[in-house]
Scaffold this motif. Structure first.
Motif, PDB file in Angstrom:
ATOM      1  N   TYR A  62       0.838  -1.199   0.000  1.00  0.00           N
ATOM      2  CA  TYR A  62       0.000   0.000   0.000  1.00  0.00           C
ATOM      3  C   TYR A  62       0.875   1.252   0.000  1.00  0.00           C
ATOM      4  O   TYR A  62       2.027   1.224   0.442  1.00  0.00           O
ATOM      5  N   ALA A  63       0.291   2.345  -0.469  1.00  0.00           N
ATOM      6  CA  ALA A  63       0.968   3.640  -0.415  1.00  0.00           C
ATOM      7  C   ALA A  63      -0.076   4.726  -0.200  1.00  0.00           C
ATOM      8  O   ALA A  63      -1.241   4.576  -0.603  1.00  0.00           O
ATOM      9  N   SER A  64       0.351   5.813   0.404  1.00  0.00           N
ATOM     10  CA  SER A  64      -0.568   6.907   0.710  1.00  0.00           C
ATOM     11  C   SER A  64      -0.450   8.034  -0.305  1.00  0.00           C
ATOM     12  O   SER A  64       0.493   8.090  -1.097  1.00  0.00           O
ATOM     13  N   VAL A  65      -1.413   8.943  -0.257  1.00  0.00           N
ATOM     14  CA  VAL A  65      -1.366  10.157  -1.069  1.00  0.00           C
ATOM     15  C   VAL A  65      -0.059  10.908  -0.800  1.00  0.00           C
ATOM     16  O   VAL A  65       0.592  11.409  -1.733  1.00  0.00           O
ATOM     17  N   ASP A  66       0.343  10.977   0.454  1.00  0.00           N
ATOM     18  CA  ASP A  66       1.577  11.688   0.804  1.00  0.00           C
ATOM     19  C   ASP A  66       2.806  11.002   0.219  1.00  0.00           C
ATOM     20  O   ASP A  66       3.774  11.670  -0.173  1.00  0.00           O
ATOM     21  N   ASP A  67       2.793   9.663   0.158  1.00  0.00           N
ATOM     22  CA  ASP A  67       3.911   8.940  -0.448  1.00  0.00           C
ATOM     23  C   ASP A  67       4.019   9.279  -1.932  1.00  0.00           C
ATOM     24  O   ASP A  67       5.119   9.506  -2.459  1.00  0.00           O
ATOM     25  N   ILE A  68       2.877   9.295  -2.615  1.00  0.00           N
ATOM     26  CA  ILE A  68       2.869   9.646  -4.037  1.00  0.00           C
ATOM     27  C   ILE A  68       3.371  11.073  -4.227  1.00  0.00           C
ATOM     28  O   ILE A  68       4.206  11.347  -5.099  1.00  0.00           O
ATOM     29  N   ALA A  69       2.869  11.981  -3.406  1.00  0.00           N
ATOM     30  CA  ALA A  69       3.275  13.387  -3.501  1.00  0.00           C
ATOM     31  C   ALA A  69       4.783  13.544  -3.311  1.00  0.00           C
ATOM     32  O   ALA A  69       5.435  14.308  -4.042  1.00  0.00           O
ATOM     33  N   ALA A  70       5.329  12.842  -2.347  1.00  0.00           N
ATOM     34  CA  ALA A  70       6.761  12.946  -2.077  1.00  0.00           C
ATOM     35  C   ALA A  70       7.584  12.456  -3.263  1.00  0.00           C
ATOM     36  O   ALA A  70       8.612  13.055  -3.618  1.00  0.00           O
ATOM     37  N   ASP A  71       7.151  11.366  -3.881  1.00  0.00           N
ATOM     38  CA  ASP A  71       7.903  10.829  -5.022  1.00  0.00           C
ATOM     39  C   ASP A  71       7.811  11.778  -6.218  1.00  0.00           C
ATOM     40  O   ASP A  71       8.809  12.025  -6.912  1.00  0.00           O
ATOM     41  N   VAL A  72       6.613  12.302  -6.482  1.00  0.00           N
ATOM     42  CA  VAL A  72       6.439  13.239  -7.592  1.00  0.00           C
ATOM     43  C   VAL A  72       7.269  14.499  -7.367  1.00  0.00           C
ATOM     44  O   VAL A  72       7.946  14.995  -8.275  1.00  0.00           O
ATOM     45  N   ASN A  73       7.245  15.014  -6.148  1.00  0.00           N
ATOM     46  CA  ASN A  73       8.011  16.215  -5.832  1.00  0.00           C
ATOM     47  C   ASN A  73       9.513  15.976  -5.969  1.00  0.00           C
ATOM     48  O   ASN A  73      10.255  16.834  -6.467  1.00  0.00           O
ATOM     49  N   ALA A  74       9.971  14.803  -5.569  1.00  0.00           N
ATOM     50  CA  ALA A  74      11.396  14.478  -5.693  1.00  0.00           C
ATOM     51  C   ALA A  74      11.827  14.393  -7.153  1.00  0.00           C
ATOM     52  O   ALA A  74      12.965  14.732  -7.499  1.00  0.00           O
ATOM     53  N   ALA A 101      -1.109  15.911  -7.547  1.00  0.00           N
ATOM     54  CA  ALA A 101      -1.437  17.330  -7.363  1.00  0.00           C
ATOM     55  C   ALA A 101      -0.860  17.872  -6.053  1.00  0.00           C
ATOM     56  O   ALA A 101      -0.436  19.035  -5.976  1.00  0.00           O
ATOM     57  N   LYS A 102      -0.812  17.022  -5.051  1.00  0.00           N
ATOM     58  CA  LYS A 102      -0.286  17.466  -3.758  1.00  0.00           C
ATOM     59  C   LYS A 102       1.221  17.718  -3.804  1.00  0.00           C
ATOM     60  O   LYS A 102       1.763  18.456  -2.968  1.00  0.00           O
ATOM     61  N   GLY A 103       1.883  17.120  -4.787  1.00  0.00           N
ATOM     62  CA  GLY A 103       3.332  17.242  -4.875  1.00  0.00           C
ATOM     63  C   GLY A 103       3.827  18.383  -5.731  1.00  0.00           C
ATOM     64  O   GLY A 103       5.042  18.615  -5.806  1.00  0.00           O
ATOM     65  N   VAL A 104       2.923  19.117  -6.416  1.00  0.00           N
ATOM     66  CA  VAL A 104       3.341  20.195  -7.326  1.00  0.00           C
ATOM     67  C   VAL A 104       2.464  21.422  -7.115  1.00  0.00           C
ATOM     68  O   VAL A 104       1.473  21.380  -6.379  1.00  0.00           O
ATOM     69  N   LYS A 105       2.824  22.525  -7.804  1.00  0.00           N
ATOM     70  CA  LYS A 105       2.030  23.743  -7.689  1.00  0.00           C
ATOM     71  C   LYS A 105       0.919  23.820  -8.723  1.00  0.00           C
ATOM     72  O   LYS A 105      -0.149  24.387  -8.471  1.00  0.00           O
ATOM     73  N   ASP A 160     -19.224  13.392 -14.216  1.00  0.00           N
ATOM     74  CA  ASP A 160     -18.553  14.255 -15.184  1.00  0.00           C
ATOM     75  C   ASP A 160     -17.085  14.249 -14.765  1.00  0.00           C
ATOM     76  O   ASP A 160     -16.684  14.956 -13.833  1.00  0.00           O
ATOM     77  N   TYR A 161     -16.274  13.415 -15.431  1.00  0.00           N
ATOM     78  CA  TYR A 161     -14.902  13.219 -14.985  1.00  0.00           C
ATOM     79  C   TYR A 161     -14.041  14.459 -15.153  1.00  0.00           C
ATOM     80  O   TYR A 161     -13.061  14.646 -14.421  1.00  0.00           O
ATOM     81  N   VAL A 162     -14.377  15.320 -16.085  1.00  0.00           N
ATOM     82  CA  VAL A 162     -13.631  16.565 -16.247  1.00  0.00           C
ATOM     83  C   VAL A 162     -13.782  17.416 -14.994  1.00  0.00           C
ATOM     84  O   VAL A 162     -12.801  17.888 -14.403  1.00  0.00           O
ATOM     85  N   GLU A 163     -15.010  17.590 -14.569  1.00  0.00           N
ATOM     86  CA  GLU A 163     -15.292  18.374 -13.359  1.00  0.00           C
ATOM     87  C   GLU A 163     -14.714  17.688 -12.121  1.00  0.00           C
ATOM     88  O   GLU A 163     -14.134  18.347 -11.237  1.00  0.00           O
ATOM     89  N   TYR A 164     -14.847  16.382 -12.046  1.00  0.00           N
ATOM     90  CA  TYR A 164     -14.369  15.613 -10.903  1.00  0.00           C
ATOM     91  C   TYR A 164     -12.859  15.740 -10.742  1.00  0.00           C
ATOM     92  O   TYR A 164     -12.347  16.022  -9.645  1.00  0.00           O
ATOM     93  N   TYR A 165     -12.113  15.544 -11.830  1.00  0.00           N
ATOM     94  CA  TYR A 165     -10.657  15.632 -11.755  1.00  0.00           C
ATOM     95  C   TYR A 165     -10.196  17.064 -11.472  1.00  0.00           C
ATOM     96  O   TYR A 165      -9.229  17.278 -10.727  1.00  0.00           O
ATOM     97  N   GLU A 166     -10.866  18.026 -12.052  1.00  0.00           N
ATOM     98  CA  GLU A 166     -10.521  19.427 -11.777  1.00  0.00           C
ATOM     99  C   GLU A 166     -10.683  19.730 -10.285  1.00  0.00           C
ATOM    100  O   GLU A 166      -9.808  20.346  -9.656  1.00  0.00           O
ATOM    101  N   ARG A 170      -7.707  20.814  -7.419  1.00  0.00           N
ATOM    102  CA  ARG A 170      -7.790  22.051  -6.643  1.00  0.00           C
ATOM    103  C   ARG A 170      -7.859  21.756  -5.138  1.00  0.00           C
ATOM    104  O   ARG A 170      -7.218  22.433  -4.331  1.00  0.00           O
ATOM    105  N   GLU A 171      -8.618  20.729  -4.765  1.00  0.00           N
ATOM    106  CA  GLU A 171      -8.719  20.374  -3.342  1.00  0.00           C
ATOM    107  C   GLU A 171      -7.390  19.892  -2.774  1.00  0.00           C
ATOM    108  O   GLU A 171      -7.163  19.963  -1.559  1.00  0.00           O
ATOM    109  N   SER A 172      -6.505  19.418  -3.661  1.00  0.00           N
ATOM    110  CA  SER A 172      -5.191  18.938  -3.219  1.00  0.00           C
ATOM    111  C   SER A 172      -4.165  20.061  -3.158  1.00  0.00           C
ATOM    112  O   SER A 172      -2.994  19.813  -2.851  1.00  0.00           O
ATOM    113  N   GLY A 173      -4.589  21.273  -3.480  1.00  0.00           N
ATOM    114  CA  GLY A 173      -3.725  22.433  -3.298  1.00  0.00           C
ATOM    115  C   GLY A 173      -2.990  22.909  -4.525  1.00  0.00           C
ATOM    116  O   GLY A 173      -2.133  23.801  -4.434  1.00  0.00           O
TER     117      GLY A 173
END
Length: 397
Positions: A62-74, A101-105, A160-166, A170-173
Motif C-alpha cells: 500500500y501507499a498513501s497520497v503523501d507517499d505519491i506526492a513525495a515521489d512526484v516532488n522528488a 497534485a499534492k506534490g506540485v504547484k 462528469d470526470y472533467v469536473e471531478y478531476y478538476e 484544486r482540493e489537493s492544493g
C-alpha cells in the motif's frame, strides 16, 4: 460413454486476507476444502488462480497520497507538471491524481477524447462528428470543450470526470489547466515536465515526448517504483495497476509473485499428487459492447504463473473440419474422423487453415479473462478460481 462436460470454472471462497497472511497456505487449504465439500477431485492440469488484490493485501503493498506526492516532488520539484492520458476512474486513478497534485504547484491535465485508453467515454463519436471536431489533430481548451459538448456524464457512473478531476486537483492544493488532445506533444507548449499515465502505450508516448523536447518524462510505472518513507512499491509497474483502498491510500499491483505460485503448485502436489498450474490474475482482457470499456486497466493480465501456462492454444477448429475435411461424413463416422484428426495434430498449428478462427491470444490472457469474469469485482467473496478441463479437447474421455 464420452465425458459430456468440458471446462468448469469455480469461484472458491476464502477468508478475508490481511497483511502478513500466509497466502500460499490459505489458497491451498481453500481449494482442498472446496473440493472435499463439493465432492470433486483435483486433477492434473487443473488451473488454480488468485486475484492480484489478495496477493497485494497479503504483501501489505500500500501507499498513501503523501507517499505519491513525495515521489512526484522528488522527481519534478514543486513547479508545473503535465499529467497526460489518464484513465477516467474513481477507483483506478483518482487517488493517484490527488497525490500528484499534492506534490506540485500546478497540473496541466490533458485528457484524450472522445474516450480514455480503456474505452471510458467523455463524449460520443456522434458528438464529435456533429461538431466537426477532428480528434486526431484538434486541441481543445476547457472553455471550448464546454461550449461544444457541455457537461456530459458517464453512462454507468453518472460522473462528469472533467469536473471531478478538476475539483480533486484544486482540493489537493494545486492550480489546474485542462486541455483535450490525442497527440502527446500537445502538452509541451504548457510544460516540459510530464507524467504520462497511459498503460499499454506508455513506452511510445515517452519516446515521442522526449524526441519533441520534453525535459523530464516519467510514466506512472516510474512513480513509486521504489519505496518512499517505507511505503509499498512495485519495481516494474509503479502506480500502474493500483486501486483505491481508502480515501487516502492505494493498493499497488503485487510484486514478486513467482515464488507464491510455485509454492502453491508444490503444496497442492504434496497434498494430492496432482500437478496443477497456478497463476495470479488481475483484469481480464475483454471489451464491454455497451459501455465500450476495454477491461484491462492493469499493466498485464497475469503478473506470475507456472510454466505450464506459457504459450497460446494449439487447437483445431471443429466446424472447419466438419465443413471442409469431412464434409461428406456424418454421425459416428464424423465424430471418429475428427477425433483422429485431433489426436494426430501437430504440436504447432501456427498458420494452418484448420486452426483459423481459434482465439489467437496467450493462455494466461484467456484464462485470466475467465477468472476475472468468474470471481467478479464485487461481493461474491471468491478471490480464488479453480478451473478444470481447460486443456481437454473433443477426444478427452
Amino acid at each position: 460413454m464420452s465425458r459430456m462436460v468440458g471446462t468448469i470454472s469455480r469461484g472458491v471462497r476464502a477468508p478475508i486476507i490481511r497483511n502478513g497472511d500466509d497466502l500460499a497456505k490459505i489458497v491451498t487449504e481453500s481449494v482442498l476444502t472446496a473440493a472435499r465439500e463439493e465432492g470433486y477431485e483435483i486433477r492434473d492440469r487443473d488451473v488454480i488462480a488468485m486475484t492480484e488484490a489478495i496477493v497485494a493485501r497479503a504483501q501489505g503493498n500500500y501507499a498513501s497520497v503523501d507517499d505519491i506526492a513525495a515521489d512526484v516532488n522528488a522527481k519534478f520539484g514543486d513547479g508545473t507538471v503535465g499529467v497526460i492520458f489518464p484513465i477516467l476512474s474513481r477507483n483506478r486513478f483518482a487517488i493517484c491524481l490527488r497525490g500528484i497534485a499534492k506534490g506540485v504547484k500546478k497540473v496541466v491535465l490533458m485528457l484524450s477524447y472522445p474516450s480514455d485508453e480503456v474505452g471510458n467515454h467523455l463524449i460520443s463519436l456522434d458528438a464529435i462528428d456533429e461538431k466537426g471536431v477532428n480528434p486526431y489533430s484538434d486541441v481543445l481548451d476547457l472553455k471550448t470543450y464546454r461550449e461544444l459538448f457541455g457537461y456530459v456524464k458517464h453512462r454507468f457512473t453518472g460522473m462528469d470526470y472533467v469536473e471531478y478531476y478538476e475539483q480533486l486537483i484544486r482540493e489537493s492544493g494545486a492550480d489546474v489547466e485542462i486541455i483535450f488532445a490525442n497527440d502527446a506533444r500537445a502538452v509541451l507548449p504548457y510544460t516540459k515536465n510530464v507524467i504520462n499515465c497511459d498503460i499499454h502505450t506508455r513506452a511510445r508516448t515517452k519516446r515521442i515526448l522526449m524526441a519533441a523536447g520534453a525535459q523530464k518524462v516519467f510514466g506512472l510505472d516510474e512513480i513509486l517504483s521504489a519505496p518512499v518513507n517505507g511505503s509499498g512499491y512495485n519495481e516494474s509497474y509503479g502506480l500502474l495497476g493500483s486501486n483505491k483502498a481508502t480515501e487516502d491510500q492505494v493498493k499497488l499491483f503485487p510484486r514478486e509473485c513467482q515464488p507464491l505460485v510455485d509454492d502453491i503448485q508444490k503444496q497442492i502436489f504434496d497434498a494430492t499428487g496432482k500437478r496443477v498450474e497456478v497463476m495470479v490474475y488481475g483484469d481480464g482482457a475483454f471489451k464491454d459492447p455497451v459501455g465500450k470499456i476495454w477491461e484491462l486497466a492493469d499493466p498485464v493480465v497475469s503478473p506470475a504463473y507456472t510454466s505450464g501456462l506459457e504459450g497460446t492454444p494449439n487447437e483445431l477448429k471443429l466446424k472447419y473440419l466438419a465443413d471442409n475435411d469431412f464434409a461428406d461424413l456424418s454421425g459416428e463416422e464424423l465424430k471418429e474422423a475428427i477425433k483422429a484428426k485431433i489426436t494426430a495434430k501437430d504440436g504447432d498449428l501456427f498458420g494452418q487453415m484448420a486452426s483459423e478462427g481459434t482465439t489467437p491470444r496467450r493462455l494466461t490472457d484467456l484464462i485470466g479473462s475467465l477468472c476475472d469474469l468468474t470471481s467478479g469485482s464485487g461481493d461474491k467473496g471468491t478471490p480464488i478460481v479453480h478451473i478444470q478441463g481447460y486443456f481437454d479437447n473433443y477426444t478427452t474421455e
